[in-house]
Design a protein around this motif. Sequence first.
Motif, PDB file in Angstrom:
ATOM      1  N   PHE A 198      39.077  55.377  36.572  1.00  0.00           N
ATOM      2  CA  PHE A 198      38.376  54.203  36.028  1.00  0.00           C
ATOM      3  C   PHE A 198      37.751  53.403  37.165  1.00  0.00           C
ATOM      4  O   PHE A 198      38.382  53.166  38.196  1.00  0.00           O
ATOM      5  CB  PHE A 198      39.344  53.312  35.245  1.00  0.00           C
ATOM      6  CG  PHE A 198      38.748  51.981  34.853  1.00  0.00           C
ATOM      7  CD1 PHE A 198      37.919  51.873  33.751  1.00  0.00           C
ATOM      8  CD2 PHE A 198      39.001  50.850  35.615  1.00  0.00           C
ATOM      9  CE1 PHE A 198      37.355  50.653  33.398  1.00  0.00           C
ATOM     10  CE2 PHE A 198      38.450  49.626  35.269  1.00  0.00           C
ATOM     11  CZ  PHE A 198      37.621  49.521  34.158  1.00  0.00           C
ATOM     12  N   LEU A 199      36.509  52.974  36.968  1.00  0.00           N
ATOM     13  CA  LEU A 199      35.813  52.091  37.906  1.00  0.00           C
ATOM     14  C   LEU A 199      35.303  50.874  37.148  1.00  0.00           C
ATOM     15  O   LEU A 199      34.758  51.013  36.042  1.00  0.00           O
ATOM     16  CB  LEU A 199      34.626  52.806  38.556  1.00  0.00           C
ATOM     17  CG  LEU A 199      34.877  54.134  39.276  1.00  0.00           C
ATOM     18  CD1 LEU A 199      33.557  54.716  39.762  1.00  0.00           C
ATOM     19  CD2 LEU A 199      35.845  53.950  40.433  1.00  0.00           C
ATOM     20  N   THR A 207      37.436  47.304  41.018  1.00  0.00           N
ATOM     21  CA  THR A 207      38.700  47.925  40.615  1.00  0.00           C
ATOM     22  C   THR A 207      38.511  49.437  40.486  1.00  0.00           C
ATOM     23  O   THR A 207      37.542  49.888  39.872  1.00  0.00           O
ATOM     24  CB  THR A 207      39.189  47.358  39.268  1.00  0.00           C
ATOM     25  OG1 THR A 207      39.446  45.959  39.410  1.00  0.00           O
ATOM     26  CG2 THR A 207      40.472  48.059  38.832  1.00  0.00           C
ATOM     27  N   MET A 208      39.431  50.171  41.067  1.00  0.00           N
ATOM     28  CA  MET A 208      39.450  51.627  40.896  1.00  0.00           C
ATOM     29  C   MET A 208      40.872  52.057  40.553  1.00  0.00           C
ATOM     30  O   MET A 208      41.812  51.746  41.268  1.00  0.00           O
ATOM     31  CB  MET A 208      38.976  52.347  42.167  1.00  0.00           C
ATOM     32  CG  MET A 208      38.988  53.876  42.037  1.00  0.00           C
ATOM     33  SD  MET A 208      38.136  54.749  43.389  1.00  0.00           S
ATOM     34  CE  MET A 208      39.267  54.417  44.760  1.00  0.00           C
ATOM     35  N   GLU A 209      41.005  52.748  39.439  1.00  0.00           N
ATOM     36  CA  GLU A 209      42.311  53.244  39.004  1.00  0.00           C
ATOM     37  C   GLU A 209      42.267  54.763  38.908  1.00  0.00           C
ATOM     38  O   GLU A 209      41.340  55.331  38.336  1.00  0.00           O
ATOM     39  CB  GLU A 209      42.684  52.660  37.643  1.00  0.00           C
ATOM     40  CG  GLU A 209      44.016  53.169  37.107  1.00  0.00           C
ATOM     41  CD  GLU A 209      44.339  52.658  35.710  1.00  0.00           C
ATOM     42  OE1 GLU A 209      45.174  53.292  35.034  1.00  0.00           O
ATOM     43  OE2 GLU A 209      43.741  51.649  35.304  1.00  0.00           O
ATOM     44  N   ARG A 256      50.199  56.473  39.046  1.00  0.00           N
ATOM     45  CA  ARG A 256      49.048  55.601  38.803  1.00  0.00           C
ATOM     46  C   ARG A 256      48.816  54.755  40.048  1.00  0.00           C
ATOM     47  O   ARG A 256      49.730  54.088  40.530  1.00  0.00           O
ATOM     48  CB  ARG A 256      49.314  54.695  37.600  1.00  0.00           C
ATOM     49  CG  ARG A 256      48.231  53.668  37.324  1.00  0.00           C
ATOM     50  CD  ARG A 256      48.523  52.930  36.029  1.00  0.00           C
ATOM     51  NE  ARG A 256      47.608  51.838  35.787  1.00  0.00           N
ATOM     52  CZ  ARG A 256      47.884  50.559  36.051  1.00  0.00           C
ATOM     53  NH1 ARG A 256      49.084  50.222  36.549  1.00  0.00           N
ATOM     54  NH2 ARG A 256      46.992  49.610  35.798  1.00  0.00           N
ATOM     55  N   ILE A 257      47.597  54.808  40.589  1.00  0.00           N
ATOM     56  CA  ILE A 257      47.246  54.024  41.771  1.00  0.00           C
ATOM     57  C   ILE A 257      46.094  53.095  41.402  1.00  0.00           C
ATOM     58  O   ILE A 257      45.063  53.538  40.882  1.00  0.00           O
ATOM     59  CB  ILE A 257      46.855  54.921  42.957  1.00  0.00           C
ATOM     60  CG1 ILE A 257      47.995  55.890  43.292  1.00  0.00           C
ATOM     61  CG2 ILE A 257      46.517  54.074  44.178  1.00  0.00           C
ATOM     62  CD1 ILE A 257      47.705  56.798  44.468  1.00  0.00           C
ATOM     63  N   LEU A 258      46.274  51.823  41.673  1.00  0.00           N
ATOM     64  CA  LEU A 258      45.285  50.809  41.319  1.00  0.00           C
ATOM     65  C   LEU A 258      44.817  50.088  42.582  1.00  0.00           C
ATOM     66  O   LEU A 258      45.624  49.525  43.325  1.00  0.00           O
ATOM     67  CB  LEU A 258      45.885  49.804  40.335  1.00  0.00           C
ATOM     68  CG  LEU A 258      44.960  48.700  39.833  1.00  0.00           C
ATOM     69  CD1 LEU A 258      43.809  49.281  39.018  1.00  0.00           C
ATOM     70  CD2 LEU A 258      45.747  47.685  38.986  1.00  0.00           C
ATOM     71  N   PHE A 259      43.493  50.121  42.826  1.00  0.00           N
ATOM     72  CA  PHE A 259      42.887  49.434  43.982  1.00  0.00           C
ATOM     73  C   PHE A 259      42.087  48.234  43.493  1.00  0.00           C
ATOM     74  O   PHE A 259      41.342  48.348  42.513  1.00  0.00           O
ATOM     75  CB  PHE A 259      41.952  50.373  44.740  1.00  0.00           C
ATOM     76  CG  PHE A 259      42.620  51.612  45.273  1.00  0.00           C
ATOM     77  CD1 PHE A 259      43.307  51.597  46.470  1.00  0.00           C
ATOM     78  CD2 PHE A 259      42.535  52.808  44.566  1.00  0.00           C
ATOM     79  CE1 PHE A 259      43.907  52.750  46.965  1.00  0.00           C
ATOM     80  CE2 PHE A 259      43.134  53.967  45.053  1.00  0.00           C
ATOM     81  CZ  PHE A 259      43.821  53.938  46.265  1.00  0.00           C
ATOM     82  N   ASN A 260      42.240  47.114  44.190  1.00  0.00           N
ATOM     83  CA  ASN A 260      41.424  45.921  43.922  1.00  0.00           C
ATOM     84  C   ASN A 260      40.837  45.442  45.244  1.00  0.00           C
ATOM     85  O   ASN A 260      41.580  45.142  46.186  1.00  0.00           O
ATOM     86  CB  ASN A 260      42.261  44.805  43.295  1.00  0.00           C
ATOM     87  CG  ASN A 260      42.504  45.040  41.805  1.00  0.00           C
ATOM     88  OD1 ASN A 260      41.552  45.092  41.027  1.00  0.00           O
ATOM     89  ND2 ASN A 260      43.748  45.186  41.427  1.00  0.00           N
ATOM     90  N   ILE A 261      39.512  45.351  45.298  1.00  0.00           N
ATOM     91  CA  ILE A 261      38.820  44.982  46.537  1.00  0.00           C
ATOM     92  C   ILE A 261      37.773  43.924  46.219  1.00  0.00           C
ATOM     93  O   ILE A 261      36.983  44.096  45.281  1.00  0.00           O
ATOM     94  CB  ILE A 261      38.132  46.214  47.162  1.00  0.00           C
ATOM     95  CG1 ILE A 261      39.180  47.294  47.484  1.00  0.00           C
ATOM     96  CG2 ILE A 261      37.361  45.845  48.415  1.00  0.00           C
ATOM     97  CD1 ILE A 261      38.586  48.605  47.902  1.00  0.00           C
ATOM     98  N   PRO A 262      37.757  42.821  46.988  1.00  0.00           N
ATOM     99  CA  PRO A 262      36.723  41.799  46.742  1.00  0.00           C
ATOM    100  C   PRO A 262      35.320  42.355  46.949  1.00  0.00           C
ATOM    101  O   PRO A 262      35.069  43.082  47.917  1.00  0.00           O
ATOM    102  CB  PRO A 262      37.052  40.699  47.761  1.00  0.00           C
ATOM    103  CG  PRO A 262      37.915  41.361  48.791  1.00  0.00           C
ATOM    104  CD  PRO A 262      38.648  42.457  48.084  1.00  0.00           C
ATOM    105  N   CYS A 263      34.412  42.046  46.034  1.00  0.00           N
ATOM    106  CA  CYS A 263      33.053  42.569  46.130  1.00  0.00           C
ATOM    107  C   CYS A 263      32.310  41.985  47.331  1.00  0.00           C
ATOM    108  O   CYS A 263      31.468  42.656  47.941  1.00  0.00           O
ATOM    109  CB  CYS A 263      32.284  42.256  44.843  1.00  0.00           C
ATOM    110  SG  CYS A 263      32.913  43.125  43.392  1.00  0.00           S
ATOM    111  N   ASN A 264      32.603  40.745  47.673  1.00  0.00           N
ATOM    112  CA  ASN A 264      31.936  40.075  48.778  1.00  0.00           C
ATOM    113  C   ASN A 264      32.926  39.886  49.912  1.00  0.00           C
ATOM    114  O   ASN A 264      33.686  38.946  49.888  1.00  0.00           O
ATOM    115  CB  ASN A 264      31.381  38.726  48.330  1.00  0.00           C
ATOM    116  CG  ASN A 264      30.349  38.901  47.232  1.00  0.00           C
ATOM    117  OD1 ASN A 264      29.495  39.783  47.306  1.00  0.00           O
ATOM    118  ND2 ASN A 264      30.437  38.078  46.195  1.00  0.00           N
TER     119      ASN A 264
END
Length: 264
Positions: A198-199, A207-209, A256-264
């Motif tokens: 998932f993107l 977010t990328m899961e 399950r691996i979940l990534f959260n990265i600020p866009c800016n």
Amino acid sequence: MQVSGNYIIFIILCLTAVFLLVAFYIVVQVINYARKKKKYEEEKKEMNQLFEEQLVQTKLEVQEQTLQNFAADLHDNIGQLLSLTNVTLASVNVNDAAKTASKISSAQELIKRAIKEIRILAKLHQGESLMENGLSDAISQEVQWFQRNAYFKVEFKNNLPDNFTLSHPYANLFVYRLLQECLSNIVRHADATEIFIFLGVKDDYFTMEISDNGKGFRYNESNFQSNGMGINNMQKRIQLLSGTMRIVTAEKKGTRILFNIPCN
């Protein structure tokens, strides 16, 4: 009313003391600012150096993974198609016109499929240049290549806008490598049959899961270096991007691996 000389002297001394205190305070603040600025510059220099080191490592890893994909596709798909073409042409009997025409037609179809596979592979082999069309397109192409693997059922949900890209100059390549690392781990370790990717973007966070239905593993966040699955490298890159990585797994429960990265 006359003001005594002692009173005037007292006032002057008080004003002088106040001036000296203010001057001392200003000097202290200037010194502290200079120290903080120097420390900031040193930390910024160290961070930039770390970014550069991670960027070089990531580029090499992306190239290595891409070459592995390239080799596997040459062997498993294009090689097989060309072998079938060779067998088909070798069995042609010029004395049987009808069968000859049919086999030549089959060989032509196999060659067309091989050419199509080579074009797909050429896009995959572009490596870092894939980022020119945005992170969303780069990941989509990687997933499309992976979906052609008959061993896995891959569900891909992409909610990113067209031409989406992260603003940080290194972030897109880092994220692309994170995806490759996760898929590589699934192939090598998970014994999975189904994969979900998932993107999306929410509240200025990318977010990328990535999850699978494999065997899972014992995971201790405080001791992730010993897992031997590249988790340490993934953690480093996420930290450099001020993001977070969450791993949810257990034996026989999938991962399950979940990534959260600020866009800016």
